[in-house]
Scaffold this motif. Structure first.
Motif, PDB file in Angstrom:
ATOM      1  N   SER A 269       0.820  -1.100  -0.452  1.00 54.43           N
ATOM      2  CA  SER A 269       0.304   0.112   0.077  1.00 54.43           C
ATOM      3  C   SER A 269       0.336   0.888  -0.013  1.00 54.43           C
ATOM      4  O   SER A 269       1.782   1.405   0.012  1.00 54.43           O
ATOM      5  N   ALA A 270      -0.158   2.223  -0.611  1.00 52.47           N
ATOM      6  CA  ALA A 270       0.759   3.544  -0.435  1.00 52.47           C
ATOM      7  C   ALA A 270       1.515   4.250   0.314  1.00 52.47           C
ATOM      8  O   ALA A 270       2.800   4.346   0.659  1.00 52.47           O
ATOM      9  N   GLU A 271       0.961   4.583   1.824  1.00 52.45           N
ATOM     10  CA  GLU A 271       1.482   5.103   3.259  1.00 52.45           C
ATOM     11  C   GLU A 271       1.437   3.907   4.277  1.00 52.45           C
ATOM     12  O   GLU A 271       2.697   3.878   5.147  1.00 52.45           O
ATOM     13  N   HIS A 272       1.556   1.915   3.948  1.00 54.89           N
ATOM     14  CA  HIS A 272       1.685   1.406   4.829  1.00 54.89           C
ATOM     15  C   HIS A 272       2.839   0.347   4.425  1.00 54.89           C
ATOM     16  O   HIS A 272       3.044  -0.716   5.039  1.00 54.89           O
ATOM     17  N   GLY A 273       3.486   0.296   3.334  1.00 57.10           N
ATOM     18  CA  GLY A 273       4.606  -0.154   2.546  1.00 57.10           C
ATOM     19  C   GLY A 273       3.530  -1.880   2.353  1.00 57.10           C
ATOM     20  O   GLY A 273       2.208  -1.596   2.354  1.00 57.10           O
ATOM     21  N   ARG A 274       4.579  -2.973   2.495  1.00 55.88           N
ATOM     22  CA  ARG A 274       3.922  -4.467   2.814  1.00 55.88           C
ATOM     23  C   ARG A 274       3.581  -4.456   4.183  1.00 55.88           C
ATOM     24  O   ARG A 274       4.096  -4.074   5.197  1.00 55.88           O
TER      25      ARG A 274
ATOM     26  N   ALA B 292      -3.479 -10.770 -17.312  1.00 52.67           N
ATOM     27  CA  ALA B 292      -1.621 -11.617 -16.695  1.00 52.67           C
ATOM     28  C   ALA B 292      -2.938 -13.071 -17.314  1.00 52.67           C
ATOM     29  O   ALA B 292      -1.743 -13.350 -17.729  1.00 52.67           O
ATOM     30  N   MET B 293      -3.787 -13.455 -16.892  1.00 51.40           N
ATOM     31  CA  MET B 293      -4.411 -15.002 -17.831  1.00 51.40           C
ATOM     32  C   MET B 293      -4.433 -15.279 -19.094  1.00 51.40           C
ATOM     33  O   MET B 293      -3.804 -16.790 -20.076  1.00 51.40           O
ATOM     34  N   ALA B 294      -4.527 -13.971 -19.617  1.00 52.20           N
ATOM     35  CA  ALA B 294      -4.746 -13.880 -20.713  1.00 52.20           C
ATOM     36  C   ALA B 294      -3.342 -13.326 -21.596  1.00 52.20           C
ATOM     37  O   ALA B 294      -3.184 -13.738 -23.482  1.00 52.20           O
ATOM     38  N   ASP B 295      -1.772 -13.728 -21.084  1.00 53.72           N
ATOM     39  CA  ASP B 295      -0.659 -12.915 -21.790  1.00 53.72           C
ATOM     40  C   ASP B 295       0.098 -13.350 -20.763  1.00 53.72           C
ATOM     41  O   ASP B 295       0.483 -12.970 -20.091  1.00 53.72           O
ATOM     42  N   ARG B 296       0.945 -14.813 -21.858  1.00 51.71           N
ATOM     43  CA  ARG B 296       2.025 -15.578 -20.873  1.00 51.71           C
ATOM     44  C   ARG B 296       2.968 -14.386 -20.436  1.00 51.71           C
ATOM     45  O   ARG B 296       3.237 -14.702 -19.240  1.00 51.71           O
ATOM     46  N   LEU B 297       3.121 -13.403 -21.349  1.00 47.25           N
ATOM     47  CA  LEU B 297       4.345 -11.939 -20.544  1.00 47.25           C
ATOM     48  C   LEU B 297       3.695 -11.645 -19.504  1.00 47.25           C
ATOM     49  O   LEU B 297       4.562 -11.050 -18.775  1.00 47.25           O
ATOM     50  N   ALA B 298       2.938 -10.969 -19.306  1.00 51.71           N
ATOM     51  CA  ALA B 298       1.844  -9.945 -18.248  1.00 51.71           C
ATOM     52  C   ALA B 298       2.139 -11.210 -17.028  1.00 51.71           C
ATOM     53  O   ALA B 298       2.510 -10.624 -15.956  1.00 51.71           O
ATOM     54  N   LEU B 299       1.560 -12.229 -16.967  1.00 50.46           N
ATOM     55  CA  LEU B 299       1.784 -13.560 -16.143  1.00 50.46           C
ATOM     56  C   LEU B 299       2.495 -13.566 -15.827  1.00 50.46           C
ATOM     57  O   LEU B 299       3.150 -13.670 -14.651  1.00 50.46           O
ATOM     58  N   ALA B 300       3.860 -13.841 -16.696  1.00 49.27           N
ATOM     59  CA  ALA B 300       5.375 -14.065 -16.043  1.00 49.27           C
ATOM     60  C   ALA B 300       5.957 -12.583 -15.219  1.00 49.27           C
ATOM     61  O   ALA B 300       6.529 -12.659 -14.201  1.00 49.27           O
ATOM     62  N   GLY B 301       5.140 -10.954 -15.613  1.00 44.96           N
ATOM     63  CA  GLY B 301       5.465  -9.798 -15.330  1.00 44.96           C
ATOM     64  C   GLY B 301       4.808  -9.419 -13.842  1.00 44.96           C
ATOM     65  O   GLY B 301       5.455  -9.622 -13.136  1.00 44.96           O
ATOM     66  N   LEU B 302       3.467 -10.182 -13.583  1.00 42.96           N
ATOM     67  CA  LEU B 302       3.034 -10.008 -12.373  1.00 42.96           C
ATOM     68  C   LEU B 302       3.560 -11.005 -11.621  1.00 42.96           C
ATOM     69  O   LEU B 302       3.467  -9.648 -10.362  1.00 42.96           O
ATOM     70  N   ASN B 303       3.665 -11.889 -11.173  1.00 38.83           N
ATOM     71  CA  ASN B 303       4.292 -13.121 -10.814  1.00 38.83           C
ATOM     72  C   ASN B 303       5.348 -12.566 -10.384  1.00 38.83           C
ATOM     73  O   ASN B 303       5.902 -12.310  -9.542  1.00 38.83           O
ATOM     74  N   ALA B 304       6.570 -11.556 -11.251  1.00 45.40           N
ATOM     75  CA  ALA B 304       8.069 -11.662 -11.142  1.00 45.40           C
ATOM     76  C   ALA B 304       8.042  -9.824 -10.223  1.00 45.40           C
ATOM     77  O   ALA B 304       8.652  -9.903  -9.559  1.00 45.40           O
ATOM     78  N   VAL B 305       7.308  -9.151 -10.228  1.00 43.08           N
ATOM     79  CA  VAL B 305       7.162  -8.305  -9.885  1.00 43.08           C
ATOM     80  C   VAL B 305       7.021  -8.381  -8.141  1.00 43.08           C
ATOM     81  O   VAL B 305       6.823  -7.916  -7.437  1.00 43.08           O
ATOM     82  N   CYS B 306       5.456  -8.831  -7.962  1.00 46.56           N
ATOM     83  CA  CYS B 306       4.673  -9.646  -6.480  1.00 46.56           C
ATOM     84  C   CYS B 306       5.927 -10.265  -5.973  1.00 46.56           C
ATOM     85  O   CYS B 306       5.884 -10.212  -4.369  1.00 46.56           O
ATOM     86  N   GLY B 307       6.913 -11.577  -6.335  1.00 49.50           N
ATOM     87  CA  GLY B 307       7.471 -12.174  -5.889  1.00 49.50           C
ATOM     88  C   GLY B 307       8.450 -11.173  -5.589  1.00 49.50           C
ATOM     89  O   GLY B 307       8.599 -11.686  -3.663  1.00 49.50           O
ATOM     90  N   LEU B 308       8.859 -10.411  -6.557  1.00 47.08           N
ATOM     91  CA  LEU B 308      10.391  -9.786  -5.966  1.00 47.08           C
ATOM     92  C   LEU B 308       9.762  -8.486  -4.757  1.00 47.08           C
ATOM     93  O   LEU B 308      10.711  -8.078  -3.475  1.00 47.08           O
ATOM     94  N   LEU B 309       8.524  -7.723  -4.644  1.00 45.19           N
ATOM     95  CA  LEU B 309       8.406  -6.968  -3.542  1.00 45.19           C
ATOM     96  C   LEU B 309       7.669  -8.319  -2.317  1.00 45.19           C
ATOM     97  O   LEU B 309       8.274  -7.838  -1.342  1.00 45.19           O
ATOM     98  N   THR B 310       6.936  -9.344  -2.287  1.00 42.03           N
ATOM     99  CA  THR B 310       7.329 -10.386  -1.003  1.00 42.03           C
ATOM    100  C   THR B 310       9.068 -10.238  -0.690  1.00 42.03           C
ATOM    101  O   THR B 310       9.324 -10.413   0.786  1.00 42.03           O
ATOM    102  N   HIS B 311      10.009 -10.692  -1.357  1.00 44.92           N
ATOM    103  CA  HIS B 311      11.117 -10.891  -1.097  1.00 44.92           C
ATOM    104  C   HIS B 311      12.106  -9.606  -0.517  1.00 44.92           C
ATOM    105  O   HIS B 311      12.655 -10.203   0.279  1.00 44.92           O
ATOM    106  N   VAL B 312      11.691  -8.597  -0.854  1.00 42.43           N
ATOM    107  CA  VAL B 312      12.755  -7.842  -0.561  1.00 42.43           C
ATOM    108  C   VAL B 312      12.425  -6.724   0.042  1.00 42.43           C
ATOM    109  O   VAL B 312      13.387  -5.756   0.758  1.00 42.43           O
ATOM    110  N   LEU B 313      10.904  -6.041   0.269  1.00 46.65           N
ATOM    111  CA  LEU B 313      10.435  -4.949   0.358  1.00 46.65           C
ATOM    112  C   LEU B 313      10.130  -5.346   2.348  1.00 46.65           C
ATOM    113  O   LEU B 313       9.914  -6.084   2.532  1.00 46.65           O
ATOM    114  N   PRO B 314      10.844  -4.274   3.744  1.00 43.07           N
ATOM    115  CA  PRO B 314      11.025  -4.870   4.469  1.00 43.07           C
ATOM    116  C   PRO B 314       9.133  -4.408   5.330  1.00 43.07           C
ATOM    117  O   PRO B 314       8.912  -4.173   4.403  1.00 43.07           O
ATOM    118  N   GLU B 315       9.246  -5.372   6.324  1.00 42.14           N
ATOM    119  CA  GLU B 315       7.292  -4.853   6.141  1.00 42.14           C
ATOM    120  C   GLU B 315       6.790  -3.689   7.012  1.00 42.14           C
ATOM    121  O   GLU B 315       7.905  -3.006   7.791  1.00 42.14           O
TER     122      GLU B 315
END
Length: 245
Positions: free
Chosen positions: A27-32, A82-105
């Motif tokens: 979220s904008a004001e509360h991060g991950r 995302a489900m209609a486009d392989r690149l979009a699905l891969a992109g969505l998973n990459a963005v969410c995966g990286l943010l979950t991985h590296v953002l401090p809570e």
């Protein structure tokens, strides 16, 4: 009782007990931030708890240190795109995966949040998305304190013939400045510095360089886990996109 309201994008959902789910939201004001969604494991709720879904968030807890509970109202789903486009699905998973991985809570990163939402809104636009994603990775590194300085050679100070990036400092290095250390340098494709060819092949090369700093600097600074596999799948798809089109 502590309560806040915000807007954000869902990063991940996992089961909690028999009927609930723990949902992580950027979220904008509360991060991950994580919270329990009661009934989140039901078939009715699942479509609204997909990664990338834009939601209005209300978080409540008795104490700030508690996990707390979420009330989520979907504002915009990105699952269909995302489900209609392989690149979009891969992109969505990459963005969410990286943010979950590296953002401090629970740490706000407003500028990164805004860039992330802009990137997610481009999902499905295959002509512009790979370059937008590269710029997003550069912004992520900058936000986390591992940004690259590509303005001038770290050795000679010149701003010409910059073809390498130092894997240690993240600074640009010229052909002459690299000298006998050239084989230890990372490539500096012009697109990484905002110049020249922005083909998917060149973008994939640039992502090889940003990937080094993501994996060996940013991620290693917080954990021993490897870079998310979703990010590697995305780069592989981008590198083959020109030949596939």
């Amino acid at each position: 009782m502590i309560e806040w309201r915000d807007e954000g994008a869902i990063l991940a959902t996992r089961p909690f007990g028999e009927t609930s789910a723990i949902v992580e939201v950027f979220s904008a004001e509360h991060g991950r931030h994580a919270g329990v969604v009661r009934g989140g494991a039901s078939r009715k709720a699942a479509p609204n708890l997909q990664p990338g879904t834009q939601v209005s968030v209300v978080w409540k807890a008795r104490l700030d240190s508690h996990l707390g509970s979420f009330s989520l109202e979907p504002l915009r789903s990105r699952a269909a795109v995302a489900m209609a486009d392989r690149l979009a699905l891969a992109g969505l998973n990459a963005v969410c995966g990286l943010l979950t991985h590296v953002l401090p809570e629970r740490e706000a990163h407003v500028a990164l949040y805004e860039r992330t939402i802009s990137l997610l809104d481009l999902l499905g636009q295959t002509d512009v998305w790979p370059l937008a994603y590269l710029r997003w990775e550069q912004a992520l590194l900058e936000e986390m304190g591992f940004g690259m300085d590509l303005s001038a050679c770290a050795v000679r100070g010149v701003n010409e013939d910059l073809i390498y990036v130092s894997p240690k400092s993240g600074r640009a290095v010229s052909r002459a400045g690299a000298g006998e250390w050239a084989d230890r340098m990372l490539p500096l494709p012009p697109v990484l510095a905002g110049k020249g060819d922005a083909s998917n092949a060149e973008i994939a090369k640039a992502l090889g360089t940003t990937g080094h700093f993501l994996e060996h600097r940013l991620i290693k600074s917080i954990s021993d886990r490897p870079i998310p596999a979703a990010r590697n799948r995305l780069v592989s798809m981008i590198s083959g996109a020109d030949s596939a089109s």
